[in-house]
Each structure stands twice: as structure tokens, then as C-alpha cells.
Enzyme design. Structure first.
Site, PDB file in Angstrom:
ATOM      1  N   ARG A 162       0.715  -1.229  -0.043  1.00 42.29           N
ATOM      2  CA  ARG A 162      -0.064   0.000  -0.071  1.00 42.29           C
ATOM      3  C   ARG A 162       0.866   1.346  -0.162  1.00 42.29           C
ATOM      4  O   ARG A 162       0.652   2.294   0.758  1.00 42.29           O
ATOM      5  CB  ARG A 162      -0.846   0.068   1.219  1.00 42.29           C
ATOM      6  CG  ARG A 162      -1.930  -1.061   1.057  1.00 42.29           C
ATOM      7  CD  ARG A 162      -2.999  -0.849   0.151  1.00 42.29           C
ATOM      8  NE  ARG A 162      -4.139  -1.786   0.202  1.00 42.29           N
ATOM      9  CZ  ARG A 162      -4.112  -3.207  -0.363  1.00 42.29           C
ATOM     10  NH1 ARG A 162      -3.126  -3.505  -0.680  1.00 42.29           N
ATOM     11  NH2 ARG A 162      -5.301  -3.793  -0.045  1.00 42.29           N
ATOM     12  N   SER A 232     -11.145  -0.736   3.235  1.00 44.92           N
ATOM     13  CA  SER A 232     -10.415  -1.230   4.308  1.00 44.92           C
ATOM     14  C   SER A 232      -9.722   0.048   4.937  1.00 44.92           C
ATOM     15  O   SER A 232      -9.079   1.050   4.346  1.00 44.92           O
ATOM     16  CB  SER A 232      -9.058  -1.802   4.104  1.00 44.92           C
ATOM     17  OG  SER A 232      -9.337  -2.873   3.314  1.00 44.92           O
ATOM     18  N   GLU A 328      -4.935   3.278   6.383  1.00 48.45           N
ATOM     19  CA  GLU A 328      -4.794   3.091   4.824  1.00 48.45           C
ATOM     20  C   GLU A 328      -5.538   4.384   4.372  1.00 48.45           C
ATOM     21  O   GLU A 328      -5.057   4.782   3.354  1.00 48.45           O
ATOM     22  CB  GLU A 328      -5.402   1.884   4.637  1.00 48.45           C
ATOM     23  CG  GLU A 328      -4.950   1.425   3.159  1.00 48.45           C
ATOM     24  CD  GLU A 328      -6.031   0.924   2.261  1.00 48.45           C
ATOM     25  OE1 GLU A 328      -6.734   1.816   1.730  1.00 48.45           O
ATOM     26  OE2 GLU A 328      -6.268  -0.410   2.131  1.00 48.45           O
TER      27      GLU A 328
HETATM   28  N1  EPU Z   1     -10.894 -11.101   9.619  1.00 51.65           N
HETATM   29  C1  EPU Z   1     -11.538 -10.845  11.084  1.00 51.65           C
HETATM   30  N2  EPU Z   1     -12.492 -10.375  11.353  1.00 51.65           N
HETATM   31  C2  EPU Z   1     -13.319  -9.724  10.295  1.00 51.65           C
HETATM   32  C3  EPU Z   1     -12.782  -9.700   9.157  1.00 51.65           C
HETATM   33  C4  EPU Z   1     -11.515 -10.543   8.646  1.00 51.65           C
HETATM   34  O1  EPU Z   1     -10.939 -11.405  12.215  1.00 51.65           O
HETATM   35  O2  EPU Z   1     -14.234  -9.068  10.426  1.00 51.65           O
HETATM   36  C5  EPU Z   1      -9.707 -11.761   9.622  1.00 51.65           C
HETATM   37  C6  EPU Z   1      -9.827 -13.211   9.209  1.00 51.65           C
HETATM   38  O3  EPU Z   1      -8.712 -14.045   9.919  1.00 51.65           O
HETATM   39  C7  EPU Z   1      -9.472 -13.052   7.851  1.00 51.65           C
HETATM   40  C8  EPU Z   1      -8.392 -12.120   7.639  1.00 51.65           C
HETATM   41  O4  EPU Z   1      -8.965 -11.183   8.725  1.00 51.65           O
HETATM   42  O5  EPU Z   1      -8.898 -14.408   7.385  1.00 51.65           O
HETATM   43  C9  EPU Z   1      -8.211 -11.456   6.390  1.00 51.65           C
HETATM   44  O6  EPU Z   1      -9.607 -10.792   5.910  1.00 51.65           O
HETATM   45  P1  EPU Z   1      -9.594 -10.308   4.430  1.00 51.65           P
HETATM   46  O7  EPU Z   1      -9.294 -11.658   3.622  1.00 51.65           O
HETATM   47  O8  EPU Z   1     -10.900  -9.789   4.196  1.00 51.65           O
HETATM   48  O9  EPU Z   1      -8.733  -9.333   4.117  1.00 51.65           O
HETATM   49  P2  EPU Z   1      -8.145  -8.145   4.890  1.00 51.65           P
HETATM   50  O10 EPU Z   1      -6.712  -8.167   5.452  1.00 51.65           O
HETATM   51  O11 EPU Z   1      -9.323  -7.690   6.010  1.00 51.65           O
HETATM   52  C10 EPU Z   1      -6.952  -7.214   2.604  1.00 51.65           C
HETATM   53  C11 EPU Z   1      -7.114  -5.741   1.803  1.00 51.65           C
HETATM   54  C12 EPU Z   1      -8.290  -5.691   1.130  1.00 51.65           C
HETATM   55  C13 EPU Z   1      -8.566  -6.917   0.368  1.00 51.65           C
HETATM   56  C14 EPU Z   1      -8.480  -8.208   0.912  1.00 51.65           C
HETATM   57  C15 EPU Z   1      -8.511  -9.265   0.247  1.00 51.65           C
HETATM   58  C16 EPU Z   1      -5.750  -4.441   3.365  1.00 51.65           C
HETATM   59  C17 EPU Z   1      -5.591  -3.192   4.249  1.00 51.65           C
HETATM   60  N3  EPU Z   1      -6.767  -4.859   2.826  1.00 51.65           N
HETATM   61  O12 EPU Z   1      -8.173  -7.167   3.664  1.00 51.65           O
HETATM   62  O13 EPU Z   1      -8.327  -4.498   0.412  1.00 51.65           O
HETATM   63  O14 EPU Z   1      -9.662  -6.614  -0.707  1.00 51.65           O
HETATM   64  O15 EPU Z   1      -7.119  -8.201   1.784  1.00 51.65           O
HETATM   65  O16 EPU Z   1      -7.433  -9.535  -0.535  1.00 51.65           O
HETATM   66  O17 EPU Z   1      -4.712  -4.852   2.801  1.00 51.65           O
HETATM   67  C18 EPU Z   1      -8.746  -2.166   0.432  1.00 51.65           C
HETATM   68  O18 EPU Z   1      -7.545  -1.969   0.602  1.00 51.65           O
HETATM   69  O19 EPU Z   1      -9.584  -1.180   0.616  1.00 51.65           O
HETATM   70  C19 EPU Z   1      -9.194  -3.401   0.614  1.00 51.65           C
HETATM   71  C20 EPU Z   1     -10.502  -3.784   0.542  1.00 51.65           C
END
Ligand code: EPU
Length: 332
Positions: A162, A232, A328
């Protein structure tokens, strides 16, 4: 080029907070952009992409530049790959849809990310194991101080998680981006959520992958039109080995990913949820009930309320787990 004065910025940020910009212009070409920069050389400047990753807490006493360059053009092509240049003002998912429909591979995992083409390199947008840096070969930009054109190779963009030179310096206004995309597509498993969605599909096609991602995102992420938000809100925090060990003592089930030389990354959503902030609402601001990393606006027009809620989350996560979450989203 039309120049407008005292413009309401509410339609231009996806959190829908209210603020006024003294001057607002939307150049359609690199030439118009240079002209705007020279005309307003003494004004403070702020570059606005699609407005999905920032919000306003106050008025802006300067000039807002919203790059409006359009066009998707094939630069070169052979059997293996195609180089495509897209204007900064193109809507991101429209561009991804165009590439997928032509069978050009590399961007399908970034389907439905709310962005513009020009904003995509700034924070090196990423999802489902792919980052946009993997396909960018050239970024064309204008220097915000001199109005001169400049080109950046992928290495010169100095991409990180990012992050990029554009984000760190704030000095260049991107006018177009050149991507190198593959002519053949072979699905590679990279991300659990995506594999699960594609379970039972033998050798998924590029279109099936795009559709699967659109389904996941639509299920998990709130609709901007119904619940204004900026995706995010925080970055997933990087941890040193010591920080990782300390976290796992307090939260043994915390997800931790190895990110090579940079150490480890954990999940901000997980920390927020464990801190008791998933689906929590305070006044007109809260976290989304289905995803703790998304702050949603239930009806305030005042960005300061969102910023205050962000600080509440930061304090609670810091207090409980010793980790400072970094936004972010860009807050003006
Ligand atoms: N999780 C929780 N609680 C929640 C949601 C998620 O504990 O309410 C945990 C779970 O363990 C899950 C892990 O977080 O497995 C990861 O969740 P997710 O796959 O949704 O990924 P994220 O880390 O929350 C990142 C990016 C997103 C992108 C997704 C999918 C960042 C800051 N965000 O989110 O990007 O879509 O991965 O690859 O890196 C954005 O940048 O605006 C964005 C949406």
C-alpha cells in the site's frame, strides 16, 4: 478546461463528508494538467482520484485537481503479452472488465476495487494475493511543482505494501499507466477465500475468477451507495519477530503471515474484532457488521466524527494488544 470555485466536495469522497474547495479543476489531458499547475503555481494543491480512499474533515483553501484523462490503448502486442496504456481518469473496474473480456491476464484478482486507474499505483492497490505493481511497467505523471512530464519505470515507482514513491512524495500527478498483461491465463491458488469460492470449478477461466471475486466482495464489503465508506480503513500491521511473539502470547490464534525480509504481517480486522469493535457503532459512525476493517458512515456529514471513531479503535487496539494501527485511508 473548466475551473470552478467554492465547490462542495461531498460527491467527491466516498465517506460523503462535507467540505468546500476554493478552486476545483478537472484536466482532460497532460497538457491541460501542466497548464493548471502553472496557472495556480502559488496555490496549495490536492490531487483527487476517484475519492474512495480519503475523506475531508475541513475545507480546502487551495486548488483540487481531479485528473480526467481517458482512453485505453494497446501500445505493443506479441503472442505472449500485450502492453496497454490507460488514462488516469478511467474507472478502475471498467478497465479490469475490459482486460478480462479480452482475455488479458493479470488484473482479474483486482476486480471491483473502488479506484481510478491513476490512483491504483499510488497505494499499490492489492487483493487476493495480487498487487497492481505486478503488472505495471510505466507510470506517466506531471510534476506538481514544475508542470513537467515525467515517466517512472516500475522500479522507479519504488512500490511497497500500500505504498509507492507517489504516496511518499505527493509530488506527481499521474496522467496514465502502462500495464503488461499476459495473453494466456492459468489459475494459481493464492488466497483461501478465493479457492473456496472456486471449489469444484476445474481449471477456472479468467472470467470465472473475476466473477468469483465480484461475488466475494459483494458479500463481504458494504455498498458505498447505501453505507458510505472507504474500503479497508487501516493497513494490516507489519510486525518484527519480537512483536509477533508478544502478540501471540496475548492472542494465540492471531493470523500471522510471513512477508520475507520485512518480517510478519497480521490482520487488522482480527485485532479490531478481538478488541470488541466489530459491528460497533458510536453516533453516526461504526465498523461494518460483516467486516471489522471497514468503517461505515451511518449519516454524519462531519469528517471529524469519523476521525474520532478511528482514534477510539486505535487506542483500544493499542491498549489491548500493543499495536498501533495505521490508517490506509487518507484524512484531510
Ligand atoms: N477477519 C476477522 N474479522 C473480520 C474480518 C476479517 O478476524 O471481521 C480476519 C480473518 O482471519 C480473515 C483475515 O482477517 O481471514 C483477512 O480478511 P480479508 O481476507 O477480508 O482481508 P483483509 O486483510 O481484511 C485485505 C485488503 C483488502 C482486500 C482483501 C482481500 C488491506 C488493508 N486490505 O483485507 O483491500 O480486498 O485483503 O485480499 O490490505 C482495501 O484496501 O480497501 C481493501 C478492501
Amino acid at each position: 478546461m473548466t475551473i470552478r470555485y467554492n465547490v462542495q466536495l461531498q460527491p467527491y469522497n466516498s465517506f460523503r463528508t462535507r467540505a468546500t474547495a476554493r478552486i476545483f479543476c478537472e484536466p482532460q489531458t497532460a497538457g491541460e494538467l501542466s497548464e493548471a499547475i502553472r496557472t495556480f503555481s502559488n496555490e496549495q494543491k490536492l490531487v483527487l482520484g476517484a475519492g474512495f480512499n480519503l475523506f475531508f474533515t475541513r475545507d480546502f483553501d487551495g486548488v483540487i485537481i481531479k485528473p480526467g484523462m481517458r482512453g485505453i490503448t494497446t501500445i505493443t502486442e506479441n503472442e505472449e503479452y500485450v502492453d496497454i496504456e490507460a488514462g488516469a481518469g478511467e474507472e478502475w473496474d471498467h478497465f479490469v472488465g475490459f482486460c478480462v473480456s479480452h482475455g488479458y491476464a493479470g488484473l482479474e484478482n483486482l476486480s471491483l476495487i473502488p479506484s481510478s486507474v491513476g490512483a491504483s499505483p499510488i497505494q499499490n492497490i492489492g487483493a487476493y494475493g495480487t498487487e497492481v505493481k505486478d503488472t505495471i511497467i510505466l507510470v506517466k505523471a506531471v510534476d506538481i511543482y514544475s508542470g513537467e512530464l515525467r515517466e517512472f519505470t516500475s522500479a522507479e515507482c519504488d512500490f511497497g505494501y500500500r505504498d509507492s514513491i507517489f504516496k511518499r512524495t505527493g509530488r506527481y500527478v499521474i496522467t496514465s499507466v502502462v500495464f503488461r498483461l499476459g495473453k494466456t491465463f492459468v489459475y494459481k491458488e493464492k488466497y483461501v477465500d478465493l479457492s473456496r469460492e472456486l471449489e469444484g470449478v476445474v481449471a477456472p477461466t479468467i472470467t470465472q475468477v473475476r466473477d468469483a471475486i465480484i461475488r466475494i466482495r459483494t458479500r463481504k464489503l458494504p455498498d458505498f451507495n447505501l453505507l458510505p465508506n472507504a474500503g479497508s480503513f487501516f493497513k494490516n500491521p507489519m510486525l518484527t519477530t519480537d512483536e509477533k511473539d508478544a502478540l501471540q502470547k496475548i492472542l494465540p490464534d492471531a493470523p500471522v503471515y510471513n512477508v520475507g525480509d520485512d518480517g510478519f504481517k497480521t490482520s487488522a480486522a482480527f485485532l479490531i474484532e478481538k478488541a470488541g469493535y466489530k459491528g460497533k457503532r458510536k453516533g453516526m459512525v461504526g465498523t461494518y457488521e460483516r467486516h471489522a476493517l471497514i468503517i461505515v458512515n451511518y449519516g454524519t456529514e462531519n469528517g471529524q466524527e469519523i476521525a474520532a471513531f478511528m482514534e477510539d479503535i486505535q487506542q483500544e487496539v493499542k491498549k489491548q494488544f500493543g499495536i498501533l494501527l495505521e490508517p490506509e485511508v487518507w484524512i484531510f
